[in-house]
Structures are given as C-alpha cells and as structure tokens.
Scaffold this motif. Structure first.
Motif, PDB file in Angstrom:
ATOM      1  N   GLY A   1       0.860  -1.418  -0.018  1.00 20.49           N
ATOM      2  CA  GLY A   1      -0.227  -0.162  -0.058  1.00 20.49           C
ATOM      3  C   GLY A   1       0.763   1.140   0.017  1.00 20.49           C
ATOM      4  N   HIS A   2       0.423   2.329  -0.569  1.00 22.91           N
ATOM      5  CA  HIS A   2       1.191   3.678  -0.841  1.00 22.91           C
ATOM      6  C   HIS A   2       0.337   4.757  -1.115  1.00 22.91           C
ATOM      7  CE1 HIS A   2       0.863   1.581  -5.056  1.00 22.91           C
ATOM      8  NE2 HIS A   2       0.960   2.975  -5.295  1.00 22.91           N
ATOM      9  N   PHE A   3       0.786   5.979  -0.869  1.00 23.26           N
ATOM     10  CA  PHE A   3       0.519   7.096  -1.553  1.00 23.26           C
ATOM     11  C   PHE A   3       1.179   7.151  -2.726  1.00 23.26           C
ATOM     12  CE2 PHE A   3      -0.920   8.074   3.132  1.00 23.26           C
ATOM     13  CZ  PHE A   3      -2.261   8.710   2.772  1.00 23.26           C
ATOM     14  N   HIS A   4       0.960   8.041  -3.703  1.00 21.14           N
ATOM     15  CA  HIS A   4       1.841   8.446  -4.854  1.00 21.14           C
ATOM     16  C   HIS A   4       2.890   9.637  -4.071  1.00 21.14           C
ATOM     17  CE1 HIS A   4      -0.975   6.582  -7.746  1.00 21.14           C
ATOM     18  NE2 HIS A   4      -0.235   5.780  -7.071  1.00 21.14           N
ATOM     19  N   SER A   5       4.092   9.422  -4.548  1.00 16.37           N
ATOM     20  CA  SER A   5       5.254  10.458  -4.056  1.00 16.37           C
ATOM     21  C   SER A   5       4.373  12.028  -4.663  1.00 16.37           C
ATOM     22  CB  SER A   5       6.384  10.155  -4.647  1.00 16.37           C
ATOM     23  OG  SER A   5       6.870   8.917  -4.445  1.00 16.37           O
TER      24      SER A   5
ATOM     25  N   ALA B   1      -3.711  10.482  -9.600  1.00 17.39           N
ATOM     26  CA  ALA B   1      -4.767   9.611  -9.510  1.00 17.39           C
ATOM     27  C   ALA B   1      -4.372   8.235 -10.119  1.00 17.39           C
ATOM     28  CB  ALA B   1      -6.137  10.131  -9.968  1.00 17.39           C
ATOM     29  N   GLU B   2      -5.234   7.333 -10.156  1.00 13.10           N
ATOM     30  CA  GLU B   2      -4.943   6.023 -10.684  1.00 13.10           C
ATOM     31  C   GLU B   2      -6.471   5.277 -10.855  1.00 13.10           C
ATOM     32  OE1 GLU B   2      -2.130   3.873  -8.446  1.00 13.10           O
ATOM     33  OE2 GLU B   2      -2.099   2.019  -9.794  1.00 13.10           O
ATOM     34  N   PHE B   3      -6.322   4.385 -11.925  1.00 15.20           N
ATOM     35  CA  PHE B   3      -7.417   3.527 -12.364  1.00 15.20           C
ATOM     36  C   PHE B   3      -6.985   1.990 -11.761  1.00 15.20           C
ATOM     37  CE2 PHE B   3      -9.838   6.313 -15.254  1.00 15.20           C
ATOM     38  CZ  PHE B   3     -10.869   6.439 -14.627  1.00 15.20           C
ATOM     39  N   TYR B   4      -7.812   1.553 -11.141  1.00 15.11           N
ATOM     40  CA  TYR B   4      -7.807   0.140 -11.006  1.00 15.11           C
ATOM     41  C   TYR B   4      -9.032  -0.795 -11.472  1.00 15.11           C
ATOM     42  CZ  TYR B   4      -4.099  -0.384  -7.425  1.00 15.11           C
ATOM     43  OH  TYR B   4      -2.722  -0.106  -6.510  1.00 15.11           O
ATOM     44  N   TRP B   5      -9.066  -1.796 -12.028  1.00 15.05           N
ATOM     45  CA  TRP B   5      -9.943  -2.558 -12.283  1.00 15.05           C
ATOM     46  C   TRP B   5      -9.918  -4.214 -11.882  1.00 15.05           C
ATOM     47  CZ3 TRP B   5      -6.701  -0.239 -15.515  1.00 15.05           C
ATOM     48  CH2 TRP B   5      -5.969  -1.119 -16.377  1.00 15.05           C
TER      49      TRP B   5
ATOM     50  N   ALA C   1      -4.264   6.927  -0.199  1.00 13.91           N
ATOM     51  CA  ALA C   1      -3.504   5.735  -0.153  1.00 13.91           C
ATOM     52  C   ALA C   1      -4.153   4.577  -0.559  1.00 13.91           C
ATOM     53  CB  ALA C   1      -2.828   5.477   1.018  1.00 13.91           C
ATOM     54  N   HIS C   2      -3.820   3.539  -1.154  1.00  8.23           N
ATOM     55  CA  HIS C   2      -4.532   2.276  -1.625  1.00  8.23           C
ATOM     56  C   HIS C   2      -3.590   1.161  -1.487  1.00  8.23           C
ATOM     57  CE1 HIS C   2      -2.328   4.855  -4.923  1.00  8.23           C
ATOM     58  NE2 HIS C   2      -2.104   3.635  -5.531  1.00  8.23           N
ATOM     59  N   ARG C   3      -4.338   0.121  -1.262  1.00  7.76           N
ATOM     60  CA  ARG C   3      -3.969  -1.249  -0.853  1.00  7.76           C
ATOM     61  C   ARG C   3      -4.759  -2.207  -1.185  1.00  7.76           C
ATOM     62  NH1 ARG C   3      -2.537  -2.384   5.414  1.00  7.76           N
ATOM     63  NH2 ARG C   3      -0.228  -2.242   4.275  1.00  7.76           N
TER      64      ARG C   3
HETATM   65 ZN    ZN Z   1      -0.466   3.587  -6.953  1.00  8.71          ZN
END
Ligand code: ZN
Ligand code: S6P
Length: 187
Positions: free
Chosen positions: A92-96, A101-105, A140-142
């Motif tokens: 898991g992380h924040f972006h630097s 932003a980011e897409f996940y699917w 943050a995403h994990r």
């Molecule tokens: Zn990311």
C-alpha cells in the motif's frame, strides 16, 4: 517511427491470464517474509516458508519513471491466504506526487481495495471481475485478496506518480481488513 510504417506494438496483454509479454516489462515479486511488517501479527507472517509469494506485479513502463505526461500500465496478482485473520495484501502507498490519480479494475478473483485519505479515514471497495476503481488525489491504496483464488487487478497510473511507501510503513492504514464471522471487515 518512420512515416507510413505499420508496426507491431512491443507489448501484448494475454486476455486469458492477463500476463504481459514483450519488452520492456517489469516483473516484481514480493514474498510474505519481505512484507511481514505490514501485518498485525508480524511473527506469524515471518513463520511462512521463505518462498511464499504474497503478490506479484507486472508493468509496462514505456517511459522513464518520473516523466511527466506519460502513463504506466500494470497488473497485480495477490495470492489467496491469511496471516492470522488478516488477508494477504499489498504494502500500500500514497503516490510521491500525492495528487496523481490511478485507475484499478478487477480481472479475476475477489478482494477489497482499501483506501485511506490524508486525514486517515479508511474505507474499502469490493473488487471483482469488471469492478472499476478510481483512486483520487491524496488517497493511499492497498489490495487484499478475500477469496480462495488469485486476485488479479489491472492498473493505470501517471508515470510521474511515484510511490511513497514511508508513510504507510511508519503509520500503517488506520484500519485493518480481517475476516470476522467469515466476512471481510474493517476494524
Ligand atoms: Zn498506486
Ligand atoms: C502503482 C499501482 C500498483 C501497485 C501494486 C503493488 O501505482 O498502485 O501497480 O504498485 O499493486 O502494490 P504496492 O503497494 O506494493 O506498490
């Protein structure tokens, strides 16, 4: 590229298993031992065999990391399993660059996308084949695998986003995803 030339893309996405082939592709593997510190019960995590893989990441980075205006494409595979009651998950992380932003699917399996804002509010979205997730600025995403098969998740993010792992390594998420009465629960 030459004018009027018809070429082949250098990277192919296998639609059966979502693996990337071609060049340049990055293949990352994280063993459970290597990421043991993310779990509540680190001692249990450390007791898994040395070669237990927690997750793998494949990525196509067509431009150098840090380039503004480019995009990266990846697929993460999180293995099924638990450390005590806590599901196998990514660091898991924040972006630097925190506003990237980011897409996940979701592609295969089932899981949760655990999200946390800078005020440390934590929530989660269910991930399953076809679920589409927008991870906004400063979130943050994990990923956690809550099923019995591999969880495969696609990702697309800006090439200058970077990874800030420190904040999560120091303070973690403000909630953990554990199995309670057979159900994934944030506690
Ligand atoms: Zn990311
Ligand atoms: C990159 C993107 C994913 C993760 C991958 C592994 O911005 O979010 O490719 O890198 O899911 O997670 P982590 O937290 O170990 O980088």
């Amino acid at each position: 590229m030459n004018h009027l030339e018809i070429t082949n893309t250098p990277v192919i996405l296998g639609l059966n298993n979502y693996s990337l082939t071609g060049k340049p592709i990055i293949n990352q593997q994280r063993t459970l031992k290597e990421v043991a510190s993310i779990y509540q019960d680190q001692e249990v995590a450390k007791q898994f065999p040395d070669d237990t893989i927690a997750y793998t990441v494949q990525a196509w980075m067509p431009v150098a990391e840090g380039t503004s205006g480019g995009l990266f494409f990846g697929a993460s595979t999180i293995m099924p399993g638990k450390v005590g009651t806590e599901y196998f998950m990514t660091k898991g992380h924040f972006h630097s660059l925190g506003d990237r932003a980011e897409f996940y699917w979701g592609i295969q399996g089932k899981g949760m996308l655990i999200l946390m804002d800078r005020d440390r509010n934590t929530w989660a979205e269910e991930v399953y084949p076809g679920s589409l997730h927008y991870i906004g600025s400063e979130i943050a995403h994990r990923l956690a695998n809550t099923g019995n098969e591999n969880l495969i998740v696609g990702a697309c993010w800006p090439s200058d986003a970077g990874h800030d792992y420190d904040e999560i390594a120091r303070n973690g998420f403000s909630a953990r995803l554990v199995e309670e009465d057979g159900n994934p629960t944030l506690v």
